[in-house]
Design a protein around this motif. Structure first.
Motif, short mmCIF file in Angstrom:
data_model
loop_
_atom_site.label_atom_id
_atom_site.label_comp_id
_atom_site.label_asym_id
_atom_site.label_seq_id
_atom_site.Cartn_x
_atom_site.Cartn_y
_atom_site.Cartn_z
N PRO A 106 0.96 -1.15 0.00
CA PRO A 106 -0.05 0.02 0.00
C PRO A 106 0.75 1.27 -0.10
O PRO A 106 2.00 1.39 0.54
CB PRO A 106 -0.85 0.05 1.47
CG PRO A 106 -0.09 -1.04 2.10
CD PRO A 106 0.73 -2.15 1.11
N GLY A 107 0.29 2.45 -0.66
CA GLY A 107 0.99 3.82 -0.47
C GLY A 107 0.00 4.65 -0.16
O GLY A 107 -1.28 4.38 -0.06
N TYR A 108 0.69 5.93 0.37
CA TYR A 108 -0.13 6.96 0.85
C TYR A 108 0.61 8.36 -0.07
O TYR A 108 1.61 8.44 -0.02
CB TYR A 108 0.10 7.20 2.13
CG TYR A 108 -0.49 6.19 3.16
CD1 TYR A 108 -1.65 6.05 3.67
CD2 TYR A 108 0.38 5.01 3.31
CE1 TYR A 108 -1.94 5.01 4.35
CE2 TYR A 108 0.09 3.91 4.04
CZ TYR A 108 -1.24 4.23 4.61
OH TYR A 108 -1.80 2.95 5.40
N VAL A 109 -0.24 9.20 -0.40
CA VAL A 109 -0.08 10.56 -0.82
C VAL A 109 -0.44 11.53 0.42
O VAL A 109 -1.38 11.24 0.87
CB VAL A 109 -0.71 10.87 -2.09
CG1 VAL A 109 -0.56 12.38 -2.70
CG2 VAL A 109 -0.46 9.88 -3.16
N TYR A 110 0.31 12.45 0.84
CA TYR A 110 0.03 13.30 1.82
C TYR A 110 0.40 14.69 1.55
O TYR A 110 1.23 14.91 0.74
CB TYR A 110 0.73 12.52 3.08
CG TYR A 110 2.34 12.65 3.04
CD1 TYR A 110 3.19 13.56 3.54
CD2 TYR A 110 3.05 11.63 2.51
CE1 TYR A 110 4.42 13.73 3.16
CE2 TYR A 110 4.32 11.53 2.32
CZ TYR A 110 5.09 12.65 2.89
OH TYR A 110 6.48 12.50 2.72
N ILE A 111 0.08 15.55 2.40
CA ILE A 111 0.17 17.02 2.52
C ILE A 111 0.75 17.48 3.74
O ILE A 111 0.13 17.22 4.66
CB ILE A 111 -0.82 18.02 1.83
CG1 ILE A 111 -1.13 17.47 0.42
CG2 ILE A 111 -0.51 19.37 2.00
CD1 ILE A 111 -2.25 18.09 -0.29
#
Length: 97
Positions: A4-9
Motif C-alpha cells: 500500500p501507499g499514501y499521498v500526503y500533504i
C-alpha cells in the motif's frame, strides 16, 4: 503482492507553505518530517503538520497520484485539504501508532 501507499500533504500553518509527498509507511514518514529528520523542503519551511492524506492499495498507484497532484495548481491542493480537513487540524494523532 502489492504494497500500500499514501499521498500526503504537510503544512507549516493554515493556508501556509505546503508539501506534497508519497510514502509506503505513512506514520514513519510523518514522524521523520515532524522531527526534522529529513533534510530539505519540509525542514527548511517548518512543514510539520499532516493536513491531508489518501491511501492507495498499491504504492505505484500512490506515486502516480502524487505526480498528477504535483502538476495541480495550489488552489486545487488547498481545496483537497479543505474537503477532508476544513479546520486544518494536524492529523498526526489519527495515524500515529
Amino acid at each position: 503482492m502489492t504494497k500500500p501507499g499514501y499521498v500526503y500533504i504537510m503544512a507549516n500553518k493554515r493556508n501556509g507553505t505546503i508539501y506534497l509527498g508519497v510514502a509506503s509507511d505513512l506514520p514513519k514518514r510523518i514522524y521523520e518530517h515532524r522531527n526534522g529528520l529529513i533534510e530539505g523542503f519540509t525542514q527548511k519551511y517548518g512543514c510539520k503538520m499532516l493536513v491531508w492524506f489518501e491511501q492507495y492499495d498499491d504504492l505505484e498507484e500512490a506515486r502516480a497520484a502524487e505526480l498528477r497532484m504535483k502538476n495541480w495548481n495550489r488552489q486545487w491542493k488547498l481545496k483537497r485539504i479543505e474537503r477532508m480537513n476544513p479546520e486544518w487540524r494536524d492529523l498526526w494523532d489519527e495515524i500515529a501508532r
